[in-house]
Design a protein around this motif. Sequence first.
Motif, PDB file in Angstrom:
ATOM      1  N   LEU A 185      -8.024   1.275  -1.444  1.00  0.00           N
ATOM      2  CA  LEU A 185      -8.016   0.270  -2.514  1.00  0.00           C
ATOM      3  C   LEU A 185      -9.424  -0.282  -2.708  1.00  0.00           C
ATOM      4  O   LEU A 185     -10.126  -0.581  -1.739  1.00  0.00           O
ATOM      5  N   GLY A 214      -1.095  -5.128  -4.519  1.00  0.00           N
ATOM      6  CA  GLY A 214      -1.575  -3.772  -4.263  1.00  0.00           C
ATOM      7  C   GLY A 214      -2.028  -3.595  -2.824  1.00  0.00           C
ATOM      8  O   GLY A 214      -1.784  -2.552  -2.200  1.00  0.00           O
ATOM      9  N   HIS A 215      -2.677  -4.620  -2.286  1.00  0.00           N
ATOM     10  CA  HIS A 215      -3.140  -4.573  -0.895  1.00  0.00           C
ATOM     11  C   HIS A 215      -1.944  -4.481   0.056  1.00  0.00           C
ATOM     12  O   HIS A 215      -1.958  -3.690   1.027  1.00  0.00           O
ATOM     13  N   VAL A 251      -0.440  -0.911  -0.132  1.00  0.00           N
ATOM     14  CA  VAL A 251      -1.237   0.089   0.572  1.00  0.00           C
ATOM     15  C   VAL A 251      -1.049  -0.045   2.079  1.00  0.00           C
ATOM     16  O   VAL A 251      -0.840   0.955   2.788  1.00  0.00           O
TER      17      VAL A 251
END
Length: 453
Positions: free
Chosen positions: A48, A35-36, A39
């Motif tokens: 996040l 997810g990091h 983003v």
Amino acid sequence: MDLDPLSLFRDLDAGAVLAVAVSGGSDSLALLLLGHDFVRRHRPALRLTAVTVDHGLRPESAAEAAWVAAFCRQRGIAHETVVWQGDKPETGLAAAAREARYRLLADAAQRAGASVVLSGHTLDDQAETLAMRAARAEGAGQMGAGLAGMARATLFDGRVWIARPLLGLRRQALRDWLGRRGVEWIDDPSNDNPAYERVRVRKALAHAEVETLGAEARRQALARQALAKRAAAWIGRFASRPAPGLLRLDPAFADGDDDAREAAILALRALLATAGGTPRLPDRARVETLLRRLADGAPMRATLSRAAVDTRRAGVFLRREARNLPVVPRGAGPVLWDGRLRATAAPGAHDLHIGPLGHDGAARFPAETQAGVPPALVRAAWAAEPALYSGRTLIGPRLAPAAAGDSVPASPAAAPFARFLTGFDLPLAAALHRLAGAPALPSPPWPEHIGPG
């Protein structure tokens, strides 16, 4: 295999803030880093934040939460640890811990401005879940009843979506990916404790069985979603709400061929749970028996899942039976009253509580209804509806805010999906919300809830 964050999150609609549940295990750490990466590389405007739940059930839990906090701090990721406080139940601990985890995650997400929490469930978790559910269904003689595994997204408490983008990936693939990046993780010793059913199932599953069960979970999910759509159409065609707390079914509700009958059974199970305020659908076999009796057309009165069933010339009527109705103080947080009303607290209104209107209270307020609906049923339904009290003084029914002077937001809820609504059941829940006059459901994080096959 190298994992592509873009393929995992491309279609995700998360608003301005995305929360990730991170325990420190391999699955959740991989999800956080994926997810990091997404983003930073593809959605820089998206913020996040990571959330760790400390259940306080093991001596190491606080140190593990601190380790996750340091891990996030080193990478510039916002992080919050939330703790499950208070007494823990002696029985049903696993279910209580699960409920507390989702509640704490949802609260933390809302504080951060997020409407979606990512959870690191994998294909292995999916296979284990389906294997456990199949074993229980077989033991209860209910195989073929439409088993499904975890949904790609589940709405918790009507307010936050729990999204599972890793359901198509194996746990070992995530660990290999972390290993190539030199990332270590925490191994929870309870994941190897055979005292837990999931651990026993995990150790018994062969590699190929995981893939097979994953495919079966998808097939069952598609079938369940299709049935939910047919049941929703059945409700839209044959069900109405002639008065607060009173549902009416057209007598033709019980008619139809075998395919329509499956939709009618699921629809009736959902309607009974909605009328009775129960979090689970009633037993299928008992509802089948009830449906056969309704098809006969003879006058009948029955009770199932706290719902009173009354057949009249004008149709079949469902309402909450007038017993075991709760009295709930309006505390600082949201209130789910009897599974049928969602409310929040009024600032400074410490003596307010919600209880049933009762027969005497129902007689004080006019109850308009549709022609042909027996007034006695309307009064009985009103008596079981929620009302606002100050001490022992009735302020007024929830459905007459002008009389109640109620400054607290309150709205009907569809009980069987009020706490947990899987994406498979979204069409059915939407139909129940429309019928009950409940607000529209929050937009889902994905347009499709079963995920790629």
